[in-house]
Scaffold this active site. Structure first.
Site, mmCIF file in Angstrom:
data_model
loop_
_atom_site.group_PDB
_atom_site.id
_atom_site.type_symbol
_atom_site.label_atom_id
_atom_site.label_comp_id
_atom_site.label_asym_id
_atom_site.label_seq_id
_atom_site.Cartn_x
_atom_site.Cartn_y
_atom_site.Cartn_z
ATOM 1 N N GLU A 1 45.742 48.721 36.010
ATOM 2 C CA GLU A 1 44.847 49.307 35.002
ATOM 3 C C GLU A 1 44.632 50.800 35.261
ATOM 4 O O GLU A 1 44.737 51.635 34.358
ATOM 5 C CB GLU A 1 43.473 48.613 35.036
ATOM 6 C CG GLU A 1 43.479 47.166 34.645
ATOM 7 C CD GLU A 1 43.626 46.230 35.846
ATOM 8 O OE1 GLU A 1 44.342 46.593 36.810
ATOM 9 O OE2 GLU A 1 43.051 45.134 35.805
ATOM 10 N N HIS B 1 13.182 39.352 27.682
ATOM 11 C CA HIS B 1 13.382 38.988 26.272
ATOM 12 C C HIS B 1 14.784 38.436 26.054
ATOM 13 O O HIS B 1 15.273 38.417 24.931
ATOM 14 C CB HIS B 1 13.129 40.208 25.391
ATOM 15 C CG HIS B 1 11.717 40.697 25.517
ATOM 16 N ND1 HIS B 1 10.690 40.188 24.757
ATOM 17 C CD2 HIS B 1 11.157 41.591 26.371
ATOM 18 C CE1 HIS B 1 9.561 40.783 25.120
ATOM 19 N NE2 HIS B 1 9.815 41.632 26.094
ATOM 20 N N LYS C 1 42.057 52.966 45.760
ATOM 21 C CA LYS C 1 42.358 52.802 47.187
ATOM 22 C C LYS C 1 43.867 52.655 47.374
ATOM 23 O O LYS C 1 44.466 53.325 48.193
ATOM 24 C CB LYS C 1 41.611 51.573 47.722
ATOM 25 C CG LYS C 1 41.849 51.318 49.181
ATOM 26 C CD LYS C 1 40.996 50.181 49.704
ATOM 27 C CE LYS C 1 41.457 49.818 51.107
ATOM 28 N NZ LYS C 1 40.700 48.726 51.703
ATOM 29 N N LYS D 1 46.608 38.508 38.638
ATOM 30 C CA LYS D 1 47.397 39.743 38.555
ATOM 31 C C LYS D 1 48.876 39.410 38.420
ATOM 32 O O LYS D 1 49.591 40.009 37.615
ATOM 33 C CB LYS D 1 47.210 40.606 39.806
ATOM 34 C CG LYS D 1 45.916 41.372 39.875
ATOM 35 C CD LYS D 1 45.950 42.315 41.090
ATOM 36 C CE LYS D 1 44.568 42.790 41.469
ATOM 37 N NZ LYS D 1 44.518 43.517 42.726
ATOM 38 N N GLY E 1 37.333 48.143 49.142
ATOM 39 C CA GLY E 1 37.107 48.764 47.826
ATOM 40 C C GLY E 1 35.651 48.671 47.380
ATOM 41 O O GLY E 1 35.040 49.664 46.975
ATOM 42 N N ARG E 2 35.061 47.476 47.477
ATOM 43 C CA ARG E 2 33.689 47.298 46.982
ATOM 44 C C ARG E 2 32.652 47.910 47.910
ATOM 45 O O ARG E 2 31.469 47.938 47.592
ATOM 46 C CB ARG E 2 33.418 45.812 46.748
ATOM 47 C CG ARG E 2 33.698 44.916 47.934
ATOM 48 C CD ARG E 2 33.763 43.464 47.525
ATOM 49 N NE ARG E 2 34.175 42.577 48.602
ATOM 50 C CZ ARG E 2 35.445 42.307 48.919
ATOM 51 N NH1 ARG E 2 36.429 42.872 48.242
ATOM 52 N NH2 ARG E 2 35.728 41.465 49.890
#
Ligand code: F6P
Length: 569
Positions: free
Chosen positions: A219, A391, A213, A517, A273-274
């Site tokens: 990263e 499990h 965005k 950050k 963004g999400r």
């Protein structure tokens, strides 16, 4: 309630607090024996069935939750969102991800401008581009068709598209359209993720989509530069134009990076963004893999829930009910977590996506007006497909802490299997667990039942299950592009918004990710200075100084020369 007052100061909140004692007196076993109650707690919408009868709630609870919704001005807040008002006040933005999947002829305004034509302009561009790539009309620098895609992005620029890709991979229609193609995701800045992504891929047949965005995420930008290097080392720098495209709101930075702006796919600051999987963030990589027609069905599914969310009354509104029940579980019954348990492997990446949608949205400590909250907002989301989770962590869910669970089941398997002579099909075997687990949690097992079964005395307490553990069950007719958009994506997005609207927080900003950050920036500077100029570690506390020093001293073999190193796998 005055706009700036805290929800916990209202009478409906206090009424719910007082109501907790009534509910605690009633075990879910008793609540489940009231058939009329159970019937009233099942809703059907567009082929999907939601059963919330295993919530620790009665009609009285629901009425009180409705009053809470009114006190929180829930309906008005939903309308404000759909009307494009700047409800993300700390970033001064509207929140219009619903516009991303709105029909072409709808009108959704932001700042007095209908944004739907802009949305469709980008969708049309994606359709055209993905068709050219898929048909081989667009070829790479050496004349080969681009059959592989690496989508470089992180957070919301990764998790939603990965979830949808994973869910579509085994759908018969989608997989037919994906034959001969690969879609990979490079998210982590860890060079191991680079190695995993490029292993077995040929730059000549690979298209890279840089998804960010902001186009500033550390990263993503380092990964994008790394993959650009991988392409230019193999094919020459001029190949980048043919092999790299971008999705961003920041088209200036896209161009600076060296990607032709004609090959950039825009979205807008009113898309968080999400919440961006329905923008070019998800639509481009998914269309490259499955074709635009499949992805359009996904958008239609999400849009159907948007309309339902906007118009259905509270008692029939799936995201609203789910959101209110979550508030009940977190803020009143005191259950801080929620397990997302899809009984289909196709949804293995659903919980990681919802983790970001939910926790980045609602993990807040202050109200939307900046007042510290005297109650905890947000919930801890985690999950795993059933039966694998059974499990793994179900022990804790059955006998340890109380974790409200979302059981998600599918009537028709994407990939049915039946072995002649077996008692049931493989899907029925899976679904036996889907139906059994909610009851095991709700009813539990008493010492009396165990003694009747002749369980040795010394094991009775170990084998006792207290029960009274809430869950909801969602049964979907099938798992195709439409359901994935409808049931899973939009319902969960809106449920999270409902919770945030009731808690009175801003579910659309994410200031909490900034501190880490900026500290990483300081460390990055130090690593550079120490490695390149042998400067000592300075300006950190004792612990970080010791760790950094150990790290630097133990890795002096790392080349000091300024030369490119790419994975050797
Ligand atoms: O982690 C913080 C965050 O800003 C998320 O909200 C976002 O989804 C992610 O980083 C990636 O951001 P971008 O798409 O700008 O690279």
């Amino acid at each position: 309630m005055a706009p700036s007052a805290l929800i916990c100061e209202t009478q409906p909140w206090k009424d719910l607090k007082a109501h907790v004692d009534d509910i605690k007196k009633t075990h879910l076993r008793e609540l489940m024996s009231d058939t009329e109650r159970c019937q009233s707690m099942m809703i059907e919408f567009d082929g999907m069935l939601l059963d919330y009868s295993r919530q620790r709630a009665t009609s009285d609870t629901l009425n009180k939750l409705k009053n809470l919704a009114e006190a929180a001005h829930l309906k008005e807040k939903i309308n404000k969102m759909f009307n494009g008002e700047r409800i993300n006040s700390t970033e001064d933005r509207s929140v219009l991800h619903v516009a991303l999947r709105a029909p072409r002829d709808s009108v959704i305004n932001s700042d007095g401008k209908n944004v739907v034509p802009d949305v469709w302009q980008v969708l049309d561009k994606i359709k055209d581009f993905s068709e050219r790539i898929r048909s081989g009309a667009w070829i790479g620098a050496t004349g080969k068709a681009l059959t592989n895609v690496i989508a470089v992005g992180i957070g919301g620029s990764f998790l939603g598209p990965l979830f949808v890709h994973t869910a579509l991979q085994t759908d018969s229609e989608a997989s037919e359209f994906a034959k001969g193609r690969q879609l990979r995701f490079l998210a982590n800045v860890d060079p191991v993720d680079v190695a995993r992504n490029i292993t077995g891929l040929d730059p000549e047949t690979t298209l890279v989509v840089v998804v960010s965005k902001t186009f500033t995420t550390a990263e993503t930008m380092l990964n994008a530069r790394t993959i650009r290097e991988w392409i230019s080392a193999a094919l020459g720098p001029e190949a980048v134009a043919k092999h790299m495209v971008a999705v961003s709101t920041n088209l200036t930075l896209v161009e600076k990076f060296g990607i032709d702006p004609n090959n950039a796919f825009a979205f807008w600051d009113w898309v968080g963004g999400r919440y961006s999987v329905c923008s070019a963030v998800g639509v481009l990589p998914l269309s490259l893999q499955y074709g635009f027609a499949v992805v359009e069905k996904f958008l239609k599914g999400a849009s159907s829930i948007d309309q339902h969310f906007h118009s259905a009354p509270i008692e029939k509104n799936l995201p609203v009910l789910l959101g209110l029940l979550s508030v009940w579980n977190v803020s009143f019954l005191g259950y801080p977590a929620r397990a997302i348990l899809p009984y289909t492997q196709a949804l293995e990446k659903f919980a990681p996506h919802i983790q970001q949608v939910s926790m980045e949205s609602n993990g807040k400590g202050v109200s939307i007006d900046g007042v510290p909250l005297p109650f905890e907002a947000g919930e801890i989301d985690f999950g795993e497909p059933g039966t694998n989770g059974q499990h793994s962590f179900y022990q804790l869910i059955h006998q340890g802490r109380v974790i409200p669970c979302d059981f998600i089941g599918v009537v028709k398997s994407q990939q049915p299997v039946y072995l002649k002579g077996e008692v049931v099909s493989n899907h029925d075997e899976l679904m036996s667990n889907f139906f059994a687990q909610p009851d095991a949690l709700a009813y539990g097992k008493t010492p009396e039942q165990l003694l009747k079964e002749n369980v040795p005395h010394h094991l009775v307490t170990h084998k006792t299950f207290s029960g009274d553990r809430p869950s909801v069950s969602l049964l979907l007719p099938s798992l195709n592009a439409y359901n994935i958009g409808q049931v899973l994506l939009a319902i969960y997005e809106h449920r999270v918004a409902v919770e945030g609207f009731v808690w009175g927080i801003n579910s659309f900003d994410q200031w909490g990710v900034e501190l880490g950050k900026s500290l990483a920036t300081q460390v990055r500077k130090q690593l550079n200075a120490s490695r390149k100029k042998a400067e000592p570690v300075e300006g950190f506390n004792f612990s970080t100084t010791a760790l950094l020093t150990r790290y630097l001293e133990a890795s002096t073999d790392i080349s000091k020369e300024d030369c490119t190193v790419l994975p050797k796998m």
